[in-house]
Design a protein around this motif. Structure first.
Motif, short mmCIF file in Angstrom:
data_model
loop_
_atom_site.label_atom_id
_atom_site.label_comp_id
_atom_site.label_asym_id
_atom_site.label_seq_id
_atom_site.Cartn_x
_atom_site.Cartn_y
_atom_site.Cartn_z
N PRO A 118 28.43 0.20 40.35
CA PRO A 118 28.91 1.48 40.88
C PRO A 118 28.16 2.66 40.26
O PRO A 118 28.06 3.72 40.88
CB PRO A 118 30.39 1.51 40.48
CG PRO A 118 30.56 0.45 39.46
CD PRO A 118 29.51 -0.58 39.72
N MET A 119 27.59 2.47 39.05
CA MET A 119 26.85 3.55 38.41
C MET A 119 25.57 3.88 39.19
O MET A 119 25.07 5.00 39.12
CB MET A 119 26.51 3.19 36.96
CG MET A 119 27.71 2.95 36.09
SD MET A 119 28.89 4.31 36.11
CE MET A 119 28.46 5.09 34.57
N ALA A 148 36.21 2.61 37.88
CA ALA A 148 36.90 3.76 37.30
C ALA A 148 35.89 4.62 36.52
O ALA A 148 35.91 5.85 36.59
CB ALA A 148 38.03 3.29 36.37
N MET A 149 34.99 3.96 35.79
CA MET A 149 34.01 4.70 35.00
C MET A 149 33.07 5.50 35.90
O MET A 149 32.64 6.60 35.53
CB MET A 149 33.20 3.72 34.13
CG MET A 149 32.27 4.39 33.15
SD MET A 149 33.15 5.49 32.00
CE MET A 149 33.56 4.33 30.68
N GLN A 153 32.52 9.38 35.40
CA GLN A 153 31.17 9.89 35.19
C GLN A 153 30.82 10.96 36.23
O GLN A 153 30.24 12.00 35.88
CB GLN A 153 30.19 8.69 35.24
CG GLN A 153 28.81 8.97 34.71
CD GLN A 153 28.79 9.20 33.20
OE1 GLN A 153 29.84 9.11 32.54
NE2 GLN A 153 27.64 9.52 32.65
N LEU A 157 29.83 14.77 35.36
CA LEU A 157 28.54 15.35 35.77
C LEU A 157 28.72 16.39 36.88
O LEU A 157 27.75 16.97 37.35
CB LEU A 157 27.58 14.24 36.26
CG LEU A 157 27.22 13.15 35.25
CD1 LEU A 157 26.43 12.03 35.91
CD2 LEU A 157 26.43 13.72 34.07
#
Ligand code: SF4
Lengths: 373, 89
Positions: A118-119, A148-149, A153, A157
């Motif tokens: 997902p990042m 969730a992270m 994030q 940002l």
């Protein structure tokens, strides 16, 4: 590879099978919850190694398979919008919606991207400030901390062009649903090792107690699964219903506290529809109010979309362990991995796809479907 | 979907305030987020799922299964553990 190859040792596997054989005095039905385990069981033919009295029932633990058709339709509606880059794990692209799948949207010119994490979707949002980047957040508790992270994030940002279409599901309510069914056959569970790596095992204790079933948090390699079965059978034979951990190299009783905290921060439990099964109370996760602006369903107004599942697909029965894939009239004929009618034929962890790949021909005595007849 | 693959942590660094690392899986290096395993040290093995390390592999526990198997062996066979041979598929 280290921590993989040694758990595929054939001699050790035989010893575990022998121990299961000498422990078993009666027939037992054990459900492996996770699709990853189902895949390993079929791939390594573990079900055929087990004594005939042990039946493995394949559970609903494949998030791709249980994502309801209307969420797929919502994803397709969003992915078709010209301003959107729609990011998803690869498995979801071929899951049939009512009319088409995400891969078709892509071939029609939609911006559909497969991401590994997902990042990666968050990074895409940073690089494409003039586009809306939407991530299809599916998965069990294992995937929830990563998803969730991504939201945390994006918020840090200040990426206002990022959002998530959430279809998260939770394992313990699904186990409850299986056990509460009047047609339930399952007497013991292998719980999913990576889900328990995140959550720990406390949530499973009330279930084991209330329904009198042993639950063993089990890993994914052949020796893990066989040891999990042995631990489960020992409990069944001794009349115990405890929660035990087989996969101790990764699962701690308390789970992963940092991951649990982030899930808790971003998501809250909600009722969720499961494909072929229907709504299960508090079996899903949705964004908390605090992160509501990252909700793609609200941002693109697709909340109203509803859809019915194809009548021919018996995925619900398969996902609850009531029927085996090759008992489905469409299996291997009108439904194949190239032209799937239902989601369990799409994901490599879906029971139908695993049977199609490894067990298309009936193998006689060892055939788990025939054995039950 | 819940696939978790064990790999060796070979590099640790920070990016956007986030602990990150490089993990090696049988010769292939991948970038991994270490936010959920902040205690991980270089050389240790972590289980990786969708770009996140979700646990540190406990080396002692990883051997447990083999002593468990030794214990269930028939007394006659004990000790002469046969050469490991992977299951064919
Ligand atoms: S074989 Fe196809 S149609 Fe039948 S249950 Fe599985 S996915 Fe559905």
């Amino acid at each position: 590879m280290k921590y993989i190859d040694e758990y595929r040792d054939a001699v050790a596997a035989k010893k575990l099978v022998e121990a299961i054989r000498s422990t078993t005095t009666r027939p037992w039905n054990i459900m492996e919850v996770c699709g990853g385990q189902t895949h390993a069981i079929l791939r390594f033919a573990l079900d055929e190694m087990l004594p005939g009295r042990i039946t493995l029932i394949h559970g609903p633990g494949c998030p791709v398979c249980v994502t309801p058709i209307e969420i797929i339709d919502k994803a397709i509606a969003i992915a078709s919008l010209p301003e959107v880059i729609f990011c998803s794990f690869g498995d979801m692209l071929r899951v049939p919606g009512s009319e088409k799948d995400l891969l078709t949207v892509k071939s029609e010119g939609g911006r559909v991207r497969v991401v590994y994490s997902p990042m990666d979707a968050v990074a895409l949002a940073g690089k494409n400030p003039d586009r809306e980047v939407v991530f299809f957040a599916i998965g069990f508790e294992t995937t929830a901390p990563a998803n969730a992270m991504a939201v945390v994030q994006a918020s840090k940002l200040g990426l206002d062009n990022f959002s998530v279409l959430v279809a998260h599901v939770l394992v313990p309510p699904a186990i409850r649903a299986v056990l509460s069914s009047p047609e339930n056959l399952v007497q013991g569970f292998l719980a999913a090792g990576h889900v328990c790596t995140i959550t720990g095992i406390d949530q499973y204790r009330p279930i084991a107690e209330e329904f009198g079933v042993p639950i063993v948090a089990t890993g994914f390699e052949p020796l893990d699964i066989l040891q999990g079965v042995l631990m489960c059978v020992r409990q069944l034979e001794e009349g115990r219903a405890d929660v035990e951990i087989q996969y101790t190299r990764s699962v701690r009783p308390e789970g992963n506290p940092a991951a649990r905290k982030t899930i808790e921060e971003v998501f809250e439990p909600v009722p969720r529809k499961w494909r072929g099964i229907g709504e299960i109370p508090m079996s899903g996760l949705a964004l908390r109010e605090k992160y509501a602006k990252y909700d793609a369903a609200g941002r693109f107004s697709v909340e109203g979309i509803t859809a019915d599942e194809p009548a021919e697909c018996i995925a619900g029965e398969v996902l609850q362990g009531r029927r085996k894939p090759h008992e489905c009239p469409a299996f291997g004929t009108r439904c194949t991995p190239d032209r799937p009618l239902g989601a369990p034929m799409v994901s490599s962890e879906g029971a139908c796809a695993a049977y199609y790949r490894y067990r298309r021909k009936c193998s006689g005595r060892a055939c788990p479907a025939c054995r039950r007849k | 979907m819940c696939l978790g693959i064990p790999g060796k942590l070979t590099e640790i660094y920070q990016r956007n305030d986030m602990p990150m690392g490089k993990v090696e899986f049988g010769g292939i290096l991948k970038e991994v987020c270490l936010a959920y395993t902040p205690e991980a040290q270089l050389g240790q093995y972590v289980v990786v799922h969708v770009g996140f390390a979700i646990s540190l592999i406990d080396e002692a526990e990883a051997e447990e299964i083999f002593s468990y198997i030794e214990e269930i062996e028939e007394p006659g066979v004990r000790g002469q553990r046969a050469k490991r041979r992977n299951i064919k598929f």
